[in-house]
Scaffold this active site. Sequence first.
Site, mmCIF file in Angstrom:
data_model
loop_
_atom_site.group_PDB
_atom_site.id
_atom_site.type_symbol
_atom_site.label_atom_id
_atom_site.label_comp_id
_atom_site.label_asym_id
_atom_site.label_seq_id
_atom_site.Cartn_x
_atom_site.Cartn_y
_atom_site.Cartn_z
ATOM 1 N N ASP A 48 0.840 -1.203 0.000
ATOM 2 C CA ASP A 48 0.000 0.000 0.000
ATOM 3 C C ASP A 48 0.879 1.259 0.000
ATOM 4 O O ASP A 48 1.794 1.363 0.820
ATOM 5 C CB ASP A 48 -0.895 -0.028 1.254
ATOM 6 N N HIS A 56 -0.527 4.479 0.042
ATOM 7 C CA HIS A 56 -1.260 5.636 0.577
ATOM 8 C C HIS A 56 -0.623 6.098 1.893
ATOM 9 O O HIS A 56 -0.547 5.324 2.838
ATOM 10 C CB HIS A 56 -2.727 5.270 0.806
ATOM 11 N N SER A 84 -5.223 -4.275 2.080
ATOM 12 C CA SER A 84 -4.371 -3.867 3.210
ATOM 13 C C SER A 84 -4.971 -4.312 4.536
ATOM 14 O O SER A 84 -4.251 -4.577 5.501
ATOM 15 C CB SER A 84 -4.181 -2.353 3.227
HETATM 16 CO CO1 B1M Z 1 -5.841 5.374 -4.092
HETATM 17 N N1 B1M Z 1 -7.398 4.315 -3.660
HETATM 18 N N2 B1M Z 1 -5.148 3.943 -5.209
HETATM 19 N N3 B1M Z 1 -4.416 6.590 -4.518
HETATM 20 N N4 B1M Z 1 -6.852 6.703 -3.224
HETATM 21 C C1 B1M Z 1 -8.338 4.846 -2.671
HETATM 22 C C2 B1M Z 1 -7.993 4.364 -1.266
HETATM 23 C C3 B1M Z 1 -9.715 4.280 -3.192
HETATM 24 C C4 B1M Z 1 -10.783 4.103 -2.117
HETATM 25 C C5 B1M Z 1 -10.218 5.175 -4.344
HETATM 26 C C6 B1M Z 1 -11.492 4.686 -4.968
HETATM 27 O O1 B1M Z 1 -11.480 3.764 -5.728
HETATM 28 N N5 B1M Z 1 -12.604 5.269 -4.649
HETATM 29 C C7 B1M Z 1 -9.257 2.923 -3.830
HETATM 30 C C8 B1M Z 1 -9.220 1.713 -2.888
HETATM 31 C C9 B1M Z 1 -10.181 0.632 -3.308
HETATM 32 C C10 B1M Z 1 -10.162 -0.453 -2.322
HETATM 33 O O2 B1M Z 1 -9.235 -1.177 -2.139
HETATM 34 N N6 B1M Z 1 -11.307 -0.548 -1.677
HETATM 35 C C11 B1M Z 1 -7.877 3.277 -4.329
HETATM 36 C C12 B1M Z 1 -7.199 2.567 -5.346
HETATM 37 C C13 B1M Z 1 -7.974 1.484 -6.058
HETATM 38 C C14 B1M Z 1 -5.875 2.858 -5.719
HETATM 39 C C15 B1M Z 1 -4.987 2.120 -6.744
HETATM 40 C C16 B1M Z 1 -5.119 0.600 -6.751
HETATM 41 C C17 B1M Z 1 -5.318 2.730 -8.114
HETATM 42 C C18 B1M Z 1 -4.588 2.109 -9.301
HETATM 43 O O3 B1M Z 1 -3.385 2.126 -9.359
HETATM 44 N N7 B1M Z 1 -5.391 1.566 -10.176
HETATM 45 C C19 B1M Z 1 -3.568 2.576 -6.324
HETATM 46 C C20 B1M Z 1 -3.005 1.662 -5.245
HETATM 47 C C21 B1M Z 1 -1.550 1.748 -5.137
HETATM 48 C C22 B1M Z 1 -1.062 0.940 -3.925
HETATM 49 O O4 B1M Z 1 -1.288 1.345 -2.796
HETATM 50 N N8 B1M Z 1 -0.424 -0.180 -4.187
HETATM 51 C C23 B1M Z 1 -3.877 3.919 -5.729
HETATM 52 C C24 B1M Z 1 -3.000 4.992 -5.755
HETATM 53 C C25 B1M Z 1 -3.288 6.245 -5.237
HETATM 54 C C26 B1M Z 1 -2.388 7.463 -5.432
HETATM 55 C C27 B1M Z 1 -0.894 7.118 -5.400
HETATM 56 C C28 B1M Z 1 -2.724 8.088 -6.767
HETATM 57 C C29 B1M Z 1 -2.893 8.396 -4.273
HETATM 58 C C30 B1M Z 1 -2.113 8.220 -2.941
HETATM 59 C C31 B1M Z 1 -1.023 9.247 -2.750
HETATM 60 C C32 B1M Z 1 -0.440 9.177 -1.365
HETATM 61 O O5 B1M Z 1 -1.059 8.749 -0.395
HETATM 62 N N9 B1M Z 1 0.792 9.590 -1.299
HETATM 63 C C33 B1M Z 1 -4.301 7.852 -4.025
HETATM 64 C C34 B1M Z 1 -5.310 8.574 -3.310
HETATM 65 C C35 B1M Z 1 -4.986 10.006 -2.949
HETATM 66 C C36 B1M Z 1 -6.552 7.983 -2.962
HETATM 67 C C37 B1M Z 1 -7.799 8.651 -2.320
HETATM 68 C C38 B1M Z 1 -8.496 9.453 -3.407
HETATM 69 C C39 B1M Z 1 -7.556 9.550 -1.121
HETATM 70 C C40 B1M Z 1 -6.785 8.908 0.045
HETATM 71 C C41 B1M Z 1 -6.374 9.970 1.035
HETATM 72 O O6 B1M Z 1 -5.236 10.422 1.053
HETATM 73 N N10 B1M Z 1 -7.322 10.444 1.878
HETATM 74 C C42 B1M Z 1 -8.620 7.382 -1.857
HETATM 75 C C43 B1M Z 1 -10.115 7.599 -1.833
HETATM 76 C C44 B1M Z 1 -10.569 8.124 -0.479
HETATM 77 O O7 B1M Z 1 -10.067 7.732 0.558
HETATM 78 N N11 B1M Z 1 -11.536 9.000 -0.509
HETATM 79 C C45 B1M Z 1 -8.019 6.300 -2.674
HETATM 80 C C46 B1M Z 1 -7.063 11.511 2.844
HETATM 81 C C47 B1M Z 1 -6.431 10.903 4.127
HETATM 82 C C48 B1M Z 1 -6.201 11.994 5.162
HETATM 83 O O8 B1M Z 1 -7.359 9.981 4.628
HETATM 84 O O9 B1M Z 1 -5.697 8.052 4.529
HETATM 85 O O10 B1M Z 1 -8.169 7.635 4.988
HETATM 86 P P1 B1M Z 1 -6.978 8.497 5.116
HETATM 87 O O11 B1M Z 1 -6.654 8.724 6.671
HETATM 88 C C49 B1M Z 1 -7.672 9.023 7.588
HETATM 89 C C50 B1M Z 1 -8.236 7.805 8.321
HETATM 90 O O12 B1M Z 1 -8.334 6.667 7.498
HETATM 91 C C51 B1M Z 1 -7.326 7.643 9.508
HETATM 92 O O13 B1M Z 1 -6.924 8.987 9.810
HETATM 93 C C52 B1M Z 1 -7.037 9.841 8.671
HETATM 94 C C53 B1M Z 1 -7.926 11.021 9.030
HETATM 95 O O14 B1M Z 1 -7.522 11.690 10.175
HETATM 96 N N12 B1M Z 1 -6.125 6.830 9.444
HETATM 97 C C54 B1M Z 1 -5.531 6.390 10.596
HETATM 98 C C55 B1M Z 1 -5.388 6.408 8.409
HETATM 99 N N13 B1M Z 1 -4.348 5.698 8.830
HETATM 100 C C56 B1M Z 1 -4.398 5.669 10.181
HETATM 101 C C57 B1M Z 1 -3.561 5.064 11.116
HETATM 102 C C58 B1M Z 1 -3.878 5.198 12.467
HETATM 103 C C59 B1M Z 1 -5.006 5.927 12.872
HETATM 104 C C60 B1M Z 1 -5.852 6.520 11.955
HETATM 105 O O15 B1M Z 1 -3.139 4.685 13.458
HETATM 106 C C61 B1M Z 1 -1.894 4.077 13.169
#
Ligand code: B1M
Length: 213
Positions: A98, A100, A151
């Site tokens: 992963d 992200h 993940s």
């Molecule tokens: Co990706 N991606 N992505 N992506 N991406 C998602 C996660 C996805 C839901 C988008 C979608 O389809 N709607 C989807 C996942 C599908 C699934 O498995 N269910 C997805 C996909 C499919 C993919 C790829 C497979 C796409 C492809 O290549 N075809 C690929 C995977 C690559 C890989 O990981 N091997 C991929 C790639 C990418 C980018 C590189 C383009 C980019 C990431 C850049 C980066 O992180 N440096 C990206 C992004 C930006 C997203 C979305 C749009 C946004 C994620 C984000 O940063 N959110 C995402 C859709 C979404 O979530 N709306 C998506 C903002 C961030 C602050 O939130 O990380 O959730 P988040 O953290 C939150 C909580 O979750 C929590 O606290 C935070 C808030 O305070 N939290 C924790 C997180 N970790 C924690 C740990 C803790 C406590 C709390 O304690 C240890």
Amino acid sequence: MTLEERLATYVIEGTKDGLIEDLTLALQTYSPLDIINGPLMNGMDEVGRLFNDNQLIVAEVLQSAEVMKAAVAFLEPYMEKNETSVKGKVLLATVKGDVHDIGKNLVDIILSNNGFHVVDLGIKVTPQQLIEAVRNEQPDMIGLSGLLVKSAQQMVLTAQDLKQAGISLPILVGGAALSRKFTDTKIAPEYDGIVLYAKDAMEGLTLANRIVQ
Ligand code: B1M
């Protein structure tokens, strides 16, 4: 467009033109975390929706991520720093497979600003790397982040590997594909220590505080 809509739009359109000016304006009304959890996260959610609908390609999502990172980096110095003494050491990682890291980085900032010494292992961290880091760093807890559905499964495998290595430190898990139920029913039974789920970075801080108390 309102200020809040403009902030979400920078993320959705992946553009930084005017971002810093609008963030500066927003800081007059909101706390840095409210800006991140409000308009910026709304923008990210919309990016996720558009990506899901095939209306955005990965390169565009990457640009959105860059905007989010730039915004968080700008806001970080304005965040409250509550503790000066070190409460505990946290090993932080995005799990194997992963990339992200925006959520993980936010957790890093919030824990670091609140008295924790965070060792960030980065992205795609294998269980073996974690095990080695536990031995070298002697942390008080492990923080795992992961956004992909696979993940969540990887966290189960990681818990199994840590257990096999004789590690039972508290684990904090978070990320969009996880839930408390998954954590309690799938990850925790595979591990000897406690496993706690945080829905966001602030809850991560609350739980980390509880662990070291
Ligand atoms: Co990706 N991606 N992505 N992506 N991406 C998602 C996660 C996805 C839901 C988008 C979608 O389809 N709607 C989807 C996942 C599908 C699934 O498995 N269910 C997805 C996909 C499919 C993919 C790829 C497979 C796409 C492809 O290549 N075809 C690929 C995977 C690559 C890989 O990981 N091997 C991929 C790639 C990418 C980018 C590189 C383009 C980019 C990431 C850049 C980066 O992180 N440096 C990206 C992004 C930006 C997203 C979305 C749009 C946004 C994620 C984000 O940063 N959110 C995402 C859709 C979404 O979530 N709306 C998506 C903002 C961030 C602050 O939130 O990380 O959730 P988040 O953290 C939150 C909580 O979750 C929590 O606290 C935070 C808030 O305070 N939290 C924790 C997180 N970790 C924690 C740990 C803790 C406590 C709390 O304690 C240890």
